[in-house]
Design a protein around this motif. Structure first.
Motif, PDB file in Angstrom:
ATOM      1  N   LEU A 196       0.919  -1.334   0.047  1.00 15.96           N
ATOM      2  CA  LEU A 196      -0.172  -0.101   0.094  1.00 15.96           C
ATOM      3  C   LEU A 196       0.878   1.291  -0.051  1.00 15.96           C
ATOM      4  O   LEU A 196       0.583   2.116  -0.785  1.00 15.96           O
ATOM      5  CB  LEU A 196      -0.884   0.017   1.415  1.00 15.96           C
ATOM      6  N   ALA A 197       1.895   1.173   0.779  1.00 11.95           N
ATOM      7  CA  ALA A 197       2.658   2.268   0.711  1.00 11.95           C
ATOM      8  C   ALA A 197       3.640   2.512  -0.446  1.00 11.95           C
ATOM      9  O   ALA A 197       3.655   3.590  -0.813  1.00 11.95           O
ATOM     10  CB  ALA A 197       3.969   2.246   1.844  1.00 11.95           C
ATOM     11  N   VAL A 218      -6.105   4.289  -4.866  1.00  9.45           N
ATOM     12  CA  VAL A 218      -7.105   3.396  -4.052  1.00  9.45           C
ATOM     13  C   VAL A 218      -6.775   2.161  -4.950  1.00  9.45           C
ATOM     14  O   VAL A 218      -6.685   2.045  -5.893  1.00  9.45           O
ATOM     15  CB  VAL A 218      -8.517   4.211  -4.647  1.00  9.45           C
ATOM     16  N   VAL A 219      -6.410   1.208  -3.890  1.00  2.10           N
ATOM     17  CA  VAL A 219      -6.247  -0.356  -4.480  1.00  2.10           C
ATOM     18  C   VAL A 219      -7.185  -1.157  -3.929  1.00  2.10           C
ATOM     19  O   VAL A 219      -7.737  -1.254  -2.785  1.00  2.10           O
ATOM     20  CB  VAL A 219      -4.805  -0.792  -3.451  1.00  2.10           C
ATOM     21  N   SER A 220      -7.776  -1.862  -4.845  1.00  2.28           N
ATOM     22  CA  SER A 220      -8.891  -2.796  -4.559  1.00  2.28           C
ATOM     23  C   SER A 220      -8.382  -4.026  -3.744  1.00  2.28           C
ATOM     24  O   SER A 220      -7.345  -4.309  -3.813  1.00  2.28           O
ATOM     25  CB  SER A 220      -9.680  -3.131  -5.867  1.00  2.28           C
ATOM     26  N   ARG A 252      -6.057   7.660   9.887  1.00  5.51           N
ATOM     27  CA  ARG A 252      -5.007   8.784   9.365  1.00  5.51           C
ATOM     28  C   ARG A 252      -4.287   8.416   8.282  1.00  5.51           C
ATOM     29  O   ARG A 252      -3.941   9.164   7.483  1.00  5.51           O
ATOM     30  CB  ARG A 252      -3.958   8.601  10.930  1.00  5.51           C
ATOM     31  N   TYR A 253      -3.824   7.039   8.191  1.00 11.05           N
ATOM     32  CA  TYR A 253      -3.094   6.663   6.896  1.00 11.05           C
ATOM     33  C   TYR A 253      -3.859   5.757   5.958  1.00 11.05           C
ATOM     34  O   TYR A 253      -4.101   5.728   4.831  1.00 11.05           O
ATOM     35  CB  TYR A 253      -1.934   5.880   7.235  1.00 11.05           C
ATOM     36  N   LEU A 254      -4.833   4.854   6.941  1.00 11.38           N
ATOM     37  CA  LEU A 254      -5.595   3.939   5.632  1.00 11.38           C
ATOM     38  C   LEU A 254      -7.007   4.395   5.739  1.00 11.38           C
ATOM     39  O   LEU A 254      -7.773   4.436   6.784  1.00 11.38           O
ATOM     40  CB  LEU A 254      -5.491   2.554   6.376  1.00 11.38           C
ATOM     41  N   HIS A 255      -7.336   4.738   4.366  1.00 13.11           N
ATOM     42  CA  HIS A 255      -8.566   5.322   4.132  1.00 13.11           C
ATOM     43  C   HIS A 255      -9.665   4.435   3.322  1.00 13.11           C
ATOM     44  O   HIS A 255      -9.033   3.953   2.235  1.00 13.11           O
ATOM     45  CB  HIS A 255      -8.353   6.610   3.479  1.00 13.11           C
ATOM     46  N   THR A 256     -10.523   3.852   3.840  1.00 11.10           N
ATOM     47  CA  THR A 256     -11.743   2.915   2.991  1.00 11.10           C
ATOM     48  C   THR A 256     -12.201   3.966   1.904  1.00 11.10           C
ATOM     49  O   THR A 256     -12.890   4.892   2.583  1.00 11.10           O
ATOM     50  CB  THR A 256     -12.390   2.306   3.906  1.00 11.10           C
ATOM     51  N   VAL A 297      -8.896   0.607  -0.777  1.00 10.38           N
ATOM     52  CA  VAL A 297      -8.288   1.278   0.417  1.00 10.38           C
ATOM     53  C   VAL A 297      -7.311   2.166  -0.136  1.00 10.38           C
ATOM     54  O   VAL A 297      -6.589   1.611  -1.120  1.00 10.38           O
ATOM     55  CB  VAL A 297      -7.854   0.250   1.438  1.00 10.38           C
ATOM     56  N   ARG A 298      -6.896   3.356   0.417  1.00 14.36           N
ATOM     57  CA  ARG A 298      -5.913   4.321   0.105  1.00 14.36           C
ATOM     58  C   ARG A 298      -5.165   4.411   1.300  1.00 14.36           C
ATOM     59  O   ARG A 298      -5.525   4.947   2.289  1.00 14.36           O
ATOM     60  CB  ARG A 298      -6.360   5.208  -0.453  1.00 14.36           C
ATOM     61  N   LEU A 299      -3.682   4.236   0.982  1.00 16.12           N
ATOM     62  CA  LEU A 299      -2.645   4.611   1.995  1.00 16.12           C
ATOM     63  C   LEU A 299      -2.241   6.093   1.903  1.00 16.12           C
ATOM     64  O   LEU A 299      -1.560   6.294   0.674  1.00 16.12           O
ATOM     65  CB  LEU A 299      -1.801   3.812   2.204  1.00 16.12           C
ATOM     66  N   SER A 300      -2.490   7.171   2.608  1.00 19.54           N
ATOM     67  CA  SER A 300      -1.890   8.469   2.375  1.00 19.54           C
ATOM     68  C   SER A 300      -1.686   8.950   3.582  1.00 19.54           C
ATOM     69  O   SER A 300      -2.103   8.601   4.778  1.00 19.54           O
ATOM     70  CB  SER A 300      -2.934   9.077   1.816  1.00 19.54           C
ATOM     71  N   PRO A 301      -0.707  10.155   3.678  1.00 16.35           N
ATOM     72  CA  PRO A 301      -0.213  10.709   4.805  1.00 16.35           C
ATOM     73  C   PRO A 301      -1.202  11.560   5.501  1.00 16.35           C
ATOM     74  O   PRO A 301      -2.020  11.921   4.664  1.00 16.35           O
ATOM     75  CB  PRO A 301       0.999  11.523   4.715  1.00 16.35           C
ATOM     76  N   PRO A 302      -1.361  11.752   6.751  1.00 18.76           N
ATOM     77  CA  PRO A 302      -2.107  12.520   7.514  1.00 18.76           C
ATOM     78  C   PRO A 302      -2.413  14.041   6.799  1.00 18.76           C
ATOM     79  O   PRO A 302      -1.296  14.469   6.394  1.00 18.76           O
ATOM     80  CB  PRO A 302      -1.821  12.653   8.893  1.00 18.76           C
ATOM     81  N   GLY A 303      -3.572  14.514   6.625  1.00 14.13           N
ATOM     82  CA  GLY A 303      -3.779  15.885   6.237  1.00 14.13           C
ATOM     83  C   GLY A 303      -3.661  15.775   4.466  1.00 14.13           C
ATOM     84  O   GLY A 303      -3.757  16.872   3.855  1.00 14.13           O
TER      85      GLY A 303
END
Length: 229
Positions: A162-163, A169-171, A210-214, A220-226
């Motif tokens: 994910l990183a 967005v990864v299925s 914070r990092y893992l967003h559904t 799911v998407r991994l992105s930094p806070p903010g």
């Protein structure tokens, strides 16, 4: 050729599986009870164990705990127990994969090959950084805000993948194919369970990410806070 140990008490299931796996190039031994299976794990040191849970002497999950106490040998649980609670328990105790009966020999063989590839390791890349999250593929270490994360091998691989696609967005289907290397249906719950464990270790929840967003219905998407959605 992989050396497999099948721990299965039902001969109507065991014999066809042994034949099918041998036809696919594996060396297969078997045990019909938990205690005989544990002794075979200790004596023969198989490359991988395929474990039924409904054994006559000791429950398969208890046997899995015993195996995990003495060896990191990969274990695939192969069982008729199809509830989410049982799957979570199996993975939590230490199963590397969980497949529900009935399944085809090709499906099991694909799981075996995928787990063995993961156990053998693969090519490594440079350090990956996403916000305060740092992953070192060579050392297989992850830190969050300079604090080391206690991750299982599967959790680390999932987080690293994910990183590597941060912001995308990864299925679940892609995760099953690329991380688990099992492009078959019926295992989405496995992804959900591991994502839930990762969130807990990252100090977040699905409701307050914070990092893992559904992304509902997508993945799911991994992105930094903010970071913008």
């Amino acid at each position: 050729m992989a050396r497999l140990l099948l721990i299965e008490d039902d001969p109507q299931i065991r014999l066809p599986l042994i034949r099918a796996l041998r036809e696919r190039g594996h060396a297969v031994a078997f045990s019909a009870t938990a205690m005989a299976g544990l002794q075979a794990v200790l004596d023969d040191r198989p490359d991988l164990v395929i474990l039924d849970l409904g054994l006559p002497d000791v429950d398969g999950l208890e046997l899995l705990k015993m195996i995990r106490a003495v060896t990191p040998t990969p274990v695939i649980v192969a069982t008729a127990r199809d509830s989410e609670a049982e799957m979570v328990r199996g993975l939590d105790v230490g199963a590397d994969d969980y497949i529900v009966k009935p399944f085809t020999a090709n499906q099991l063989d694909a799981r075996v090959r995928a787990v063995l590839r993961r156990a053998a390791g693969g090519p490594v890349s440079a350090e990956t950084v996403v916000g305060g999250l740092r992953l070192d593929a060579r050392a297989r270490e992850a830190t969050l805000d300079a604090v080391r994360l206690d991750l299982t091998p599967r959790e680390f691989d999932l987080l690293l993948y994910l990183a590597g696609k941060a912001g995308e967005v990864v299925s679940k289907r892609e995760l099953l194919t690329e991380v688990w290397q099992v492009p078959y249906g019926g295992a989405d719950k496995t992804v959900d369970v591991h994502l839930s464990w990762l969130r807990r270790k990252l100090g977040e929840t699905a409701q307050e990410p914070r990092y893992l967003h559904t992304v509902r219905g997508v993945g799911v998407r991994l992105s930094p806070p903010g970071a913008p959605p």
